[in-house]
Design an enzyme around this catalytic site. Sequence first.
Site, PDB file in Angstrom:
ATOM      1  N   ASP A  25       0.860  -1.183   0.000  1.00 46.00           N
ATOM      2  CA  ASP A  25       0.000   0.000   0.000  1.00 46.00           C
ATOM      3  C   ASP A  25       0.894   1.229   0.000  1.00 46.00           C
ATOM      4  O   ASP A  25       1.770   1.367   0.857  1.00 46.00           O
ATOM      5  CB  ASP A  25      -0.883   0.023   1.258  1.00 46.00           C
ATOM      6  CG  ASP A  25      -1.982  -1.030   1.188  1.00 46.00           C
ATOM      7  OD1 ASP A  25      -2.113  -1.683   0.137  1.00 46.00           O
ATOM      8  OD2 ASP A  25      -2.702  -1.194   2.186  1.00 46.00           O
ATOM      9  N   ASP A  63     -14.121  -5.526  -4.081  1.00 43.36           N
ATOM     10  CA  ASP A  63     -14.193  -5.517  -2.617  1.00 43.36           C
ATOM     11  C   ASP A  63     -15.606  -5.936  -2.237  1.00 43.36           C
ATOM     12  O   ASP A  63     -16.571  -5.249  -2.569  1.00 43.36           O
ATOM     13  CB  ASP A  63     -13.915  -4.113  -2.068  1.00 43.36           C
ATOM     14  CG  ASP A  63     -12.476  -3.667  -2.372  1.00 43.36           C
ATOM     15  OD1 ASP A  63     -11.631  -4.538  -2.628  1.00 43.36           O
ATOM     16  OD2 ASP A  63     -12.223  -2.449  -2.344  1.00 43.36           O
TER      17      ASP A  63
END
Lengths: 213, 253
Positions: free
Chosen positions: B11, B130
Amino acid sequence: MSLTVLVDYDSGNLHSAEKAFQRMASEGEGGNILVTSRPEDVARADRIVLPGDGAFPACRAALGSYGGLFEAIEDAVLRKGRPFLGICVGMQMLASRGHEYRLTEGFGWIAGDVERITPATPGMKVPHMGWNDLVIERPHPVLAGLKTGDHAYFVHSYHFRVADPSQRLAWCDYGGEITAIVGRDNIIGTQFHPEKSQAAGLRLIANFLQWKP
Amino acid sequence: MLKTRIIPCLDVADGRVVKGVNFVGLIDAGDPVEAAKAYDAAGADELCFLDIMATEDNRATMFDLVTRTAEQCFMPLTVGGGVRTPEDVRKLLLAGADKVSFNSAAVARPDVVAEAADRFGSQCIVVAIDAKTVAPGRWEIFTHGGRRATGIDAVDFARSVAAKGAGEILLTSMDRDGTKQGFNIPLTRAIADAVDIPVIASGGVGTLDHLVEGITEGHASAVLAASIFHFGTYTIGQAKAHMAAAGIPVRLS
């Protein structure tokens, strides 16, 4: 100093290929690496690399859209005998025909057809994406130091069914035999991406830069 | 034989790895390029960069990062976060990404997947999904980091983006992400069995057994994890050895 050109016809990512060739050229006196779309650069090159990402017809059309570029490659490879490396769709286009979306003529330098992968094992995914181990069938100077069991990175949904078995240099297993490397005379092509295949891929690139067929 | 891929995910915000990477000998644990090189050397099968800010400023930093990584790591790299248009895809591919991942943009306008796949080929188009459990055996797509419900069924959506030309699905269980309780196996299996393209399982890995379950029970083609690798809990080599011992083909060389 020798010159290797990476042919840029707006098909995918040449950045990592360029860097991989530069790295191996600098380590092994492999000469200069040039990314170019100009036929005159191809004409003066000692070695030619044709990458290719995407669909067969789109790549073939894109290559044809640069005036004189394909003709320069053809002249260098078929008439002057310059070493040639095709990568992924750049390898597939060596075939007689591609069957992706619609029938498209290839270069016809290595007879055969590029057809959709149809794994014999149910549930196997297409694209064939990831690391697969090579079965090397024929020794070749560009494969020096590579052996059966070495891994290479593949990402493709179509594969090259080579008409003359002597022109298939390596394959891998994905619910059946998938052509991994083709070659004849001064021409070689890999279905996998040597520039993404870590040590084995870099070795192949280094060998190509020294290859004198 | 095709090997099951293990993919560490970094990330990235403001050009730095969020939370850092705990590797022995790393000069700058927050530098994504350093981390990428370490994972390359450790035998990771692919890398994933996720731009978690996805602002304009951050995007320029991301291009630079991708370029520098591609110059030094000769392995596949997927980049996602804030990708909206085929033009965004083109810029990331030119910078050196091998695959580019759509997320919210594909939910808002699924045709963007078809447009990008037609132009660049399915092989480089990933759709990140997601999903959250809304009822037993029912999962819904959430966007904006899991905060916004869409009412869209995750399995239907996976089928539709596969039909539009996605080459791969990166599936994250929002119920499990960050919990270390393991992948959401029913969700992973429902989607992996529904589509012909590879599915990467993500969200919830805490142990090496979780990685194995993602493949054997979840039917995923690849597993993605972040913290177990970044914090040095396990190495890539340990993960591969564990999977190999469980009978999963992995690339050990």
